[in-house]
Write a protein that holds these residues in place. Sequence first.
Motif, PDB file in Angstrom:
ATOM      1  N   LEU A 269      46.207  34.000 -25.956  1.00  0.00           N
ATOM      2  CA  LEU A 269      46.170  33.756 -27.469  1.00  0.00           C
ATOM      3  C   LEU A 269      44.320  33.659 -27.699  1.00  0.00           C
ATOM      4  N   PHE A 270      44.043  34.875 -28.368  1.00  0.00           N
ATOM      5  CA  PHE A 270      42.645  34.870 -28.627  1.00  0.00           C
ATOM      6  C   PHE A 270      42.284  33.993 -29.885  1.00  0.00           C
ATOM      7  N   ALA A 271      43.239  33.795 -30.655  1.00  0.00           N
ATOM      8  CA  ALA A 271      43.153  32.859 -32.020  1.00  0.00           C
ATOM      9  C   ALA A 271      44.272  32.606 -32.099  1.00  0.00           C
ATOM     10  N   ALA A 272      44.257  31.270 -32.955  1.00  0.00           N
ATOM     11  CA  ALA A 272      45.655  30.707 -33.723  1.00  0.00           C
ATOM     12  C   ALA A 272      45.215  30.198 -35.105  1.00  0.00           C
ATOM     13  N   ARG A 273      46.076  30.360 -36.105  1.00  0.00           N
ATOM     14  CA  ARG A 273      45.753  29.839 -37.570  1.00  0.00           C
ATOM     15  C   ARG A 273      47.007  29.307 -38.051  1.00  0.00           C
ATOM     16  N   TRP A 274      46.862  28.245 -38.876  1.00  0.00           N
ATOM     17  CA  TRP A 274      47.998  27.811 -39.822  1.00  0.00           C
ATOM     18  C   TRP A 274      47.953  28.364 -41.046  1.00  0.00           C
ATOM     19  N   PHE A 275      49.104  28.818 -41.616  1.00  0.00           N
ATOM     20  CA  PHE A 275      49.255  29.514 -42.889  1.00  0.00           C
ATOM     21  C   PHE A 275      50.317  28.693 -43.825  1.00  0.00           C
ATOM     22  N   THR A 276      49.798  28.427 -44.999  1.00  0.00           N
ATOM     23  CA  THR A 276      50.817  28.272 -45.838  1.00  0.00           C
ATOM     24  C   THR A 276      51.471  29.511 -46.412  1.00  0.00           C
ATOM     25  N   ARG A 277      52.405  29.539 -47.220  1.00  0.00           N
ATOM     26  CA  ARG A 277      53.374  30.634 -47.692  1.00  0.00           C
ATOM     27  C   ARG A 277      52.012  31.459 -48.409  1.00  0.00           C
ATOM     28  N   GLN A 278      51.599  30.720 -49.582  1.00  0.00           N
ATOM     29  CA  GLN A 278      50.533  31.382 -50.478  1.00  0.00           C
ATOM     30  C   GLN A 278      49.628  31.841 -49.533  1.00  0.00           C
ATOM     31  N   GLU A 279      48.770  31.311 -48.705  1.00  0.00           N
ATOM     32  CA  GLU A 279      47.787  31.894 -47.795  1.00  0.00           C
ATOM     33  C   GLU A 279      47.926  33.112 -47.271  1.00  0.00           C
ATOM     34  N   LEU A 280      49.405  33.108 -46.441  1.00  0.00           N
ATOM     35  CA  LEU A 280      49.739  34.187 -45.867  1.00  0.00           C
ATOM     36  C   LEU A 280      49.961  35.565 -46.528  1.00  0.00           C
ATOM     37  N   LEU A 281      50.654  35.243 -47.774  1.00  0.00           N
ATOM     38  CA  LEU A 281      51.016  36.294 -48.463  1.00  0.00           C
ATOM     39  C   LEU A 281      49.694  36.855 -49.199  1.00  0.00           C
ATOM     40  N   ALA A 282      48.804  36.093 -49.462  1.00  0.00           N
ATOM     41  CA  ALA A 282      47.466  36.618 -50.033  1.00  0.00           C
ATOM     42  C   ALA A 282      46.715  37.589 -49.013  1.00  0.00           C
ATOM     43  N   GLU A 283      46.586  37.020 -47.852  1.00  0.00           N
ATOM     44  CA  GLU A 283      45.639  37.733 -46.915  1.00  0.00           C
ATOM     45  C   GLU A 283      46.642  39.021 -46.495  1.00  0.00           C
ATOM     46  N   ILE A 284      47.987  38.919 -46.257  1.00  0.00           N
ATOM     47  CA  ILE A 284      48.747  40.164 -46.152  1.00  0.00           C
ATOM     48  C   ILE A 284      48.593  41.268 -47.199  1.00  0.00           C
ATOM     49  N   GLU A 285      48.491  40.855 -48.438  1.00  0.00           N
ATOM     50  CA  GLU A 285      48.062  41.516 -49.592  1.00  0.00           C
ATOM     51  C   GLU A 285      46.656  42.377 -49.592  1.00  0.00           C
ATOM     52  N   ALA A 286      45.793  41.283 -49.183  1.00  0.00           N
ATOM     53  CA  ALA A 286      44.324  41.811 -49.047  1.00  0.00           C
ATOM     54  C   ALA A 286      44.052  42.743 -47.996  1.00  0.00           C
ATOM     55  N   GLY A 287      44.894  42.767 -47.127  1.00  0.00           N
ATOM     56  CA  GLY A 287      44.702  43.526 -45.708  1.00  0.00           C
ATOM     57  C   GLY A 287      43.853  42.895 -44.637  1.00  0.00           C
ATOM     58  N   SER A 288      43.812  41.481 -44.706  1.00  0.00           N
ATOM     59  CA  SER A 288      42.892  40.923 -43.919  1.00  0.00           C
ATOM     60  C   SER A 288      43.630  40.540 -42.557  1.00  0.00           C
ATOM     61  N   VAL A 289      44.892  40.267 -42.716  1.00  0.00           N
ATOM     62  CA  VAL A 289      46.007  39.763 -41.795  1.00  0.00           C
ATOM     63  C   VAL A 289      47.199  41.043 -41.734  1.00  0.00           C
ATOM     64  N   ALA A 290      47.473  41.434 -40.854  1.00  0.00           N
ATOM     65  CA  ALA A 290      48.742  42.001 -40.567  1.00  0.00           C
ATOM     66  C   ALA A 290      49.752  41.497 -39.468  1.00  0.00           C
ATOM     67  N   VAL A 291      51.308  41.284 -40.113  1.00  0.00           N
ATOM     68  CA  VAL A 291      52.023  40.876 -39.395  1.00  0.00           C
ATOM     69  C   VAL A 291      53.183  42.000 -38.943  1.00  0.00           C
ATOM     70  N   PRO A 292      53.972  41.298 -38.043  1.00  0.00           N
ATOM     71  CA  PRO A 292      54.859  42.504 -37.637  1.00  0.00           C
ATOM     72  C   PRO A 292      56.164  42.829 -38.602  1.00  0.00           C
ATOM     73  N   GLY A 293      56.559  43.899 -38.518  1.00  0.00           N
ATOM     74  CA  GLY A 293      57.430  44.623 -39.479  1.00  0.00           C
ATOM     75  C   GLY A 293      58.837  43.919 -38.991  1.00  0.00           C
ATOM     76  N   GLU A 294      60.099  44.241 -39.875  1.00  0.00           N
ATOM     77  CA  GLU A 294      61.210  43.677 -39.695  1.00  0.00           C
ATOM     78  C   GLU A 294      61.985  44.460 -38.616  1.00  0.00           C
TER      79      GLU A 294
END
Length: 310
Positions: A269-294
């Motif tokens: 694990l190179f890095a680890a972070r805690w995200f609230t729902r609002q923080e994660l959704l905002a970063e996904i929308e901004a393109g700064s965070v990518a998460v796995p698809g369904e």
Amino acid sequence: MRRNHLSRGTDGDLSDVWARSGTVGVLSHRGYLLVAAGRLFTVSPADVPPGGTQIYLGIDPEGRDYIGIDLDDEGRTAVDQRLARDRDRDAEDFLDSPSGIHVTEPTWLGLRQIATELNDVDAGLACALVAVGNWHRTHTHSPRNGSPTEVVNGGWVRRDPGTGSEHFPRTDPAVIMAVVHTSPDGTERILLGNNAQWPEGRYSLLAGFVEPGETLEAAVIREVWEEAGVLCESPAYMGSQPWPFPSSLMLGFTAEATSLDLRPDGAELFAARWFTRQELLAEIEAGSVAVPGEVSIAGQILSSWLTAGS
């Protein structure tokens, strides 16, 4: 889809299955599947290509038997040559033809690309064929004495003809967990990690393999502590997903973190972070965070957590 193990036969010869009315074959090669018109492309007994390993996959709700053929390189070449001849004979306008899994002409696509677009029957066929086909390619000799093994039991067993020892496809259990911390004010945060082999900004749930003699719940607690330095408790099972890349069974859990302390191991694990729902959704929308698809259980669990707060 029923795997119907009683109809697999006792050896590697599936001639009796091919002789049943309605039997069809589906094709794979090194993790790729032949698809057309939104489905796995099927071949009749008369069109079975040479080469590769045949695996009895089961029977669908209509009573049709399926045989998977994991092609070797020569078999793939033979199929491609036949498809090329068919295209030359029946040329279509590729500018107007569909793309992806809905292509009109048979096309090779990776399982990751098509898994979410296949129906339940085809998805089950594809996962089994890719997983067992990979096992055949990498386990051609007996682990006891190095002798070449033969395919038996409808493609689900390899046997040492000298000693009679039988060897079966392996499935490696791995836990994958949504670790959530709840603050005194009720704010929930989920723990996501960036694997050392991933690009910056790609995050997912933590996961790891179950060790011999270990319960699934103990594996959840151990992996989270080893990778992120986070103490967690109350692991709860959510569901599972076969993951044939190459031979895992992903077992999904939730767990409760006792604090927000983090200590990524820097190896897995190179890095680890805690995200609230609002923080994660905002970063996904901004393109700064990518998460796995369904297509993956990681994406499904994460999506479930995100929508739980809406």
